[in-house]
Design an enzyme around this catalytic site. Structure first.
Site, PDB file in Angstrom:
ATOM      1  N   ARG A 296      20.703 -24.111  -3.658  1.00 34.31           N
ATOM      2  CA  ARG A 296      20.939 -23.330  -4.860  1.00 34.31           C
ATOM      3  C   ARG A 296      21.757 -22.093  -4.525  1.00 34.31           C
ATOM      4  NH1 ARG A 296      15.345 -24.729  -4.923  1.00 34.31           N
ATOM      5  NH2 ARG A 296      14.751 -26.078  -6.691  1.00 34.31           N
ATOM      6  N   LYS A 332      12.223 -20.504  -5.509  1.00 34.62           N
ATOM      7  CA  LYS A 332      11.846 -20.882  -6.866  1.00 34.62           C
ATOM      8  C   LYS A 332      10.426 -21.429  -6.926  1.00 34.62           C
ATOM      9  CE  LYS A 332      13.593 -23.437 -10.858  1.00 34.62           C
ATOM     10  NZ  LYS A 332      14.667 -24.304 -11.383  1.00 34.62           N
ATOM     11  N   HIS A 399      27.002 -24.527  -9.715  1.00 35.23           N
ATOM     12  CA  HIS A 399      25.821 -25.385  -9.556  1.00 35.23           C
ATOM     13  C   HIS A 399      26.206 -26.849  -9.395  1.00 35.23           C
ATOM     14  CE1 HIS A 399      21.487 -26.041  -9.758  1.00 35.23           C
ATOM     15  NE2 HIS A 399      21.722 -27.090 -10.534  1.00 35.23           N
ATOM     16  N   ARG A 402      25.825 -28.260  -5.984  1.00 33.34           N
ATOM     17  CA  ARG A 402      24.478 -28.758  -5.651  1.00 33.34           C
ATOM     18  C   ARG A 402      24.332 -30.195  -6.131  1.00 33.34           C
ATOM     19  NH1 ARG A 402      19.098 -27.363  -4.586  1.00 33.34           N
ATOM     20  NH2 ARG A 402      17.523 -27.978  -6.118  1.00 33.34           N
ATOM     21  N   HIS A 425      12.743 -29.747  -4.526  1.00 35.99           N
ATOM     22  CA  HIS A 425      12.092 -29.983  -5.809  1.00 35.99           C
ATOM     23  C   HIS A 425      10.618 -30.309  -5.576  1.00 35.99           C
ATOM     24  CE1 HIS A 425      16.145 -31.150  -7.816  1.00 35.99           C
ATOM     25  NE2 HIS A 425      15.843 -29.902  -8.057  1.00 35.99           N
ATOM     26  N   TYR A 434      19.601 -35.972 -10.773  1.00 37.39           N
ATOM     27  CA  TYR A 434      20.865 -36.136 -10.058  1.00 37.39           C
ATOM     28  C   TYR A 434      21.168 -37.595  -9.718  1.00 37.39           C
ATOM     29  CZ  TYR A 434      20.276 -31.118  -9.377  1.00 37.39           C
ATOM     30  OH  TYR A 434      20.075 -29.778  -9.577  1.00 37.39           O
TER      31      TYR A 434
END
Length: 473
Positions: A296, A332, A399, A402, A425, A434
């Site tokens: 990120r 995150k 982004h 990514r 994640h 994705y």
């Protein structure tokens, strides 16, 4: 005699008052009254205090049903006085967010706060002048009908705000812009020819209309905002039900929290290299690392020397830079703390960059501005905008690098779990976002199976009797 006049019965001689259609009809359950709108209200009294239904009803039977439910609750001992301990939604959401904040990244908490303040608790007005202020209500007043009204007004307001975000008014002489839009041959700079001005005036001197930003072509303005606001309210009120503050969750709009995200862009490896060359030298390597590590923005620009192991070819993700580049935050999620391995050629690019542009010391940032400061999203956006335009991909976002990294991993045979861990994640659902861009991976599997087994003589197509010699003839 009119319908409203008093009448006297022959048998008793007593005079009775006239009945009116909307007269309240008290009963053992309570009182039902027909409103001028044609709907019905209901109320009852307990210990000298009146309790009104939080909504009106389409039929008298529905109003009586509500009264019967309230009476049954009193008889069972499960009735709660709505006047005692009333909880305001805005106050509840403050407490709800505070209780969750310790488990969330600062950026996520700020996103929740903006959603609550701007779209849930604020006074919203739609184009027709209908207003709603959900935050001023108590939890007991929030019904499915109230939620439906709020969602309609909120979604309309979000769409208007979204349109402002995805469009812009082009700058320049309006006659030049009008001429270019209508196919006239006119230069981008310099004096506007008199003939063009005359034609523009003859057309009514139109001003330039707002245009979609190239990077926002496929965006459905406001839909993501509306879905996020509804999902936030639904989650908060679900917790209110668990806490015993509400009986049921009034958020019952199907699909309201679902948003199909914009199709994310990807770059080919050649385009990544072109982007890197179009960036300033001190940020060129950042493009390469971002595309093949799938970090990120905040993770990449928070890397310090101590996070990079060139010998092992890894970077350690432990923190994230805030968008304003003012401070370092935790990642995150806890699952975002990870070690990411880099391809060898990316390690070589990173090694050369650090030798040239990264200051000494374990805490020195790997990627900085020319003044040695942390790179903010605003600064990066301005620089990246020029680079993406230079390679003919004005719709790209940072982004998307990514997304490119995730797609490249899938195409090399990585599983969803592999990509989930690589991207940091916490759920496979996020990693699956994705995966659609690598749909041709099934074709790659077929090709690899063919490469592995096509030369084996004992593999004979079903339904044929051909020998190995016949197949090779």
């Amino acid at each position: 005699m009119t319908a409203t006049a008093a009448t006297t019965t022959r048998r008793t001689g007593r005079t009775t008052a006239p009945r009116t259609p909307d007269r309240a009809r008290p009963s053992a359950l309570g009182t039902v009254r027909k409103r001028p709108s044609g709907r019905y209200s209901a109320s009852y009294r307990v210990d000298g205090r009146t309790y009104n239904a939080p909504r009106t009803f389409a039929t008298k039977q529905e109003a009586q049903g509500w009264l019967a439910t309230e009476r049954a609750d009193r008889l069972r001992g499960t009735w709660r006085d709505p006047h005692d301990g009333a909880v305001n939604l805005a106050a509840f959401l403050d407490d709800w967010l505070s209780s969750r904040a310790k488990h969330l990244a600062e950026r996520t908490v700020n996103s929740y706060r903006i959603t609550i303040d701007r779209w849930i608790c604020a006074r919203l007005v739609d184009a027709a002048g209908h207003a709603v202020e959900l935050g001023a209500l108590d939890l007991s007043q929030i019904t499915p009908a109230v939620v439906r009204k709020w969602y309609a007004v909120m979604a309309a307001a979000a769409t208007r705000a979204g349109l402002e975000r995805v469009t812009y008014v082009p700058q320049g002489h309006p006659a030049r812009l009008w001429a270019q839009d209508n196919g006239h041959d006119v230069a981008d700079t310099g004096q506007v020819p008199a003939a063009i001005k005359d034609a523009w005036r003859a057309a009514g001197s139109p001003l330039p209309a707002p245009r979609r930003r190239p990077s926002m072509v496929n965006v459905d303005p406001g839909s993501a905002t509306a879905a996020r606001a509804y999902a936030t309210l639904h989650a908060a009120l679900a917790d209110a039900v668990d806490d015993g503050l509400m009986d049921t969750n009034p958020c019952r709009l199907r699909g309201a929290s679902t948003h199909t995200p914009q199709e994310r862009g990807t770059c080919t490896p050649a385009e990544v290299v072109a982007l890197a060359h179009a960036m300033p030298a001190h940020l060129s390597a950042a493009v390469i690392v971002a595309a093949w590590s799938a970090l990120r923005y905040g993770e990449l620009f928070a890397l310090a020397r101590r996070h990079v192991d060139l010998a092992a070819g890894t970077v350690r993700v432990e923190r994230a830079l805030s968008e304003g580049a003012r401070k370092m935050n935790r990642t995150k999620t806890t699952g975002s703390v990870r070690t990411v391995h880099l391809p060898g050629f990316v390690v070589d690019v990173l090694r050369d960059h650090m030798a040239t542009y990264t200051a000494a010391g374990p805490d020195a940032l790997v990627f900085t501005t020319t003044q040695g400061r942390a790179v903010s999203t605003r600064t990066l956006s301005q620089i990246f905008n020029r680079a993406r335009t230079a390679i003919g991909r004005p719709e790209l976002h940072w982004h998307d690098l990514r997304h490119t990294g995730a797609t490249l991993a899938y195409r090399e045979g990585a599983s969803v779990k592999d990509v989930q861990r690589r991207l940091g994640h916490t759920t496979s659902r996020a990693a699956m976002i994705y995966a659609h861009a690598a749909d041709e991976s099934d074709a790659l599997i077929a090709q690899r199976l063919n490469d592995a087994w096509a030369d084996h003589d004992n593999i004979v197509p079903i339904g044929t009797a051909r020998t190995a010699q016949e197949r090779t003839a």
